[in-house]
Design a protein around this motif. Structure first.
Motif, PDB file in Angstrom:
ATOM      1  N   LYS A   1      35.158  30.902  43.159  1.00  0.00           N
ATOM      2  CA  LYS A   1      35.721  32.148  43.693  1.00  0.00           C
ATOM      3  C   LYS A   1      35.347  33.338  42.796  1.00  0.00           C
ATOM      4  CE  LYS A   1      40.083  33.574  45.610  1.00  0.00           C
ATOM      5  NZ  LYS A   1      41.433  33.777  45.269  1.00  0.00           N
TER       6      LYS A   1
ATOM      7  N   LYS B   1      31.730  34.354  43.287  1.00  0.00           N
ATOM      8  CA  LYS B   1      31.523  35.032  44.577  1.00  0.00           C
ATOM      9  C   LYS B   1      32.127  36.438  44.547  1.00  0.00           C
ATOM     10  CE  LYS B   1      32.639  34.475  49.465  1.00  0.00           C
ATOM     11  NZ  LYS B   1      33.703  35.443  49.730  1.00  0.00           N
ATOM     12  N   GLU B   2      33.372  36.518  44.077  1.00  0.00           N
ATOM     13  CA  GLU B   2      34.059  37.814  44.163  1.00  0.00           C
ATOM     14  C   GLU B   2      33.564  38.807  43.119  1.00  0.00           C
ATOM     15  OE1 GLU B   2      38.237  36.911  44.213  1.00  0.00           O
ATOM     16  OE2 GLU B   2      38.103  36.148  46.277  1.00  0.00           O
TER      17      GLU B   2
END
Ligand code: FAD
Length: 291
Positions: free
Chosen positions: A64, A67-68
């Protein structure tokens, strides 16, 4: 972003694999290493699940964050072998809630205890069972599966392995990533056979840069890979000199990747593990080739 968009784009690309921390205390340093790799802007990054000594609960946190914070598409690995249906369903829902579109659906390795156990009671016996469950929960995921150019060690022969691989793909795999190999001809032979068997999804070769002599034994144990004489000579000559071994191992992996690109493979996955410097050197060796 679904990884099939990358695979269908016809551009040459490199992706990198990382693994989650082994303990809470290692979390920050692993996170930093994965961020350094993400800054190289690979086509995507995969985060293993419990493999390489990492703990599974951090797979999602690391994926995560990549990706973020860096906008790099991620592939979250998920294994099923000793899990219950409920645990797996929760994990799949967590992956979906994290906005991750890609799952690498794996059975996971059998521990000696599992090997001795009563398999009739297992909720999941093979990766195909996991793939079916992911598809039941959501049709939106891009699902990857593992494949073995040198045959999975539990398979009696290659024909049987490819038969099960075809079933796995038909159950809902959009692409396959290979086990590491050190002789590209093994990959080319494998591709010929699986295409003949009707497996048409993209196959992403997995390349492991061996940068320390003591990784050789572990790599053979893990994958059963054949070591070509050219590679053995390199380890014999440079194995006792860490800097030279690292340089030679990166050059060998680079050479394998160039040969793959030259022979029509567009996407290569590098088992760079949590080594930003290895990932960076391989990428810069290929900078003009990747464009
Ligand atoms: P399967 O597809 O289930 O295959 C395992 C064996 O069962 C094969 O011999 C196959 O031919 C056979 N088989 C398959 N279906 C059937 C069937 N229906 N009936 C009878 N036999 C069948 N491990 C981790 O723990 N975490 C990870 O993150 C991880 N990432 C990996 C990534 C890649 C690219 C690869 C290649 C491996 C990875 N592994 C990981 C290791 C993997 O879990 C092991 O190799 C495991 O032994 C097999 O997993 P699989 O998903 O290929 O299993």
């Amino acid at each position: 972003m679904k990884l099939t968009e990358i695979f269908n784009s016809n551009k040459l690309s490199l992706s990198f694999e990382v693994f989650p921390p082994k303990s809470d205390t290692a979390f920050e340093s692993v996170k930093r290493a994965t961020e350094e790799i993400a800054k190289l802007r690979p086509s995507f990054m995969s985060v293993t699940y419990g493999a390489g000594g990492g703990t599974s609960r951090y797979t999602l946190d690391i994926a995560k964050n990549i990706k973020e914070s860096y906008g790099v598409p991620t592939l979250a690995h998920l294994t099923c072998v000793s899990s219950t249906k409920e645990t797996v369903r929760t994990k799949i829902e967590q992956i979906k809630a994290a906005g991750i579109d890609n799952i690498m659906a794996l059975r996971g390795d059998l521990t000696p205890e599992l090997e001795k156990g009563d398999r009739s009671t297992w909720a999941y016996r093979h990766a195909i069972d996991l793939i079916r469950d992911i598809r039941d929960i959501s049709d939106d995921f891009c699902i990857g599966g593992a494949c073995y150019p040198e045959i999975h060690p539990e398979s009696a022969n290659q024909a049987e392995d490819i038969k099960h691989l075809k079933e796995k793909v038909d159950a809902g795999c959009s692409f396959l990533t290979t086990q590491m190999f050190f002789d590209n001809n093994l990959l080319y032979n494998f591709l010929y056979k699986i295409r003949e068997a009707g497996i048409t999804v993209p196959v992403i070769p997995g390349i492991m840069p061996i940068t320390k002599a003591n990784q050789v034994e572990r790599a053979i144990k893990l994958s059963g890979s054949f070591m070509p004489q050219r590679f053995k000579s390199l380890v014999d000559k440079f194995g006792s000199n860490p800097d030279a071994m690292k340089q030679a191992g990166i050059a060998y992996a680079t050479d394998q990747i160039i040969d793959l690109f030259a022979n029509g493979i567009n996407n290569v996955h590098v088992y760079s593990m949590n080594n930003p410097d290895v990932a960076e050197k391989i990428q810069s060796n290929l900078s003009d080739i990747l464009g």
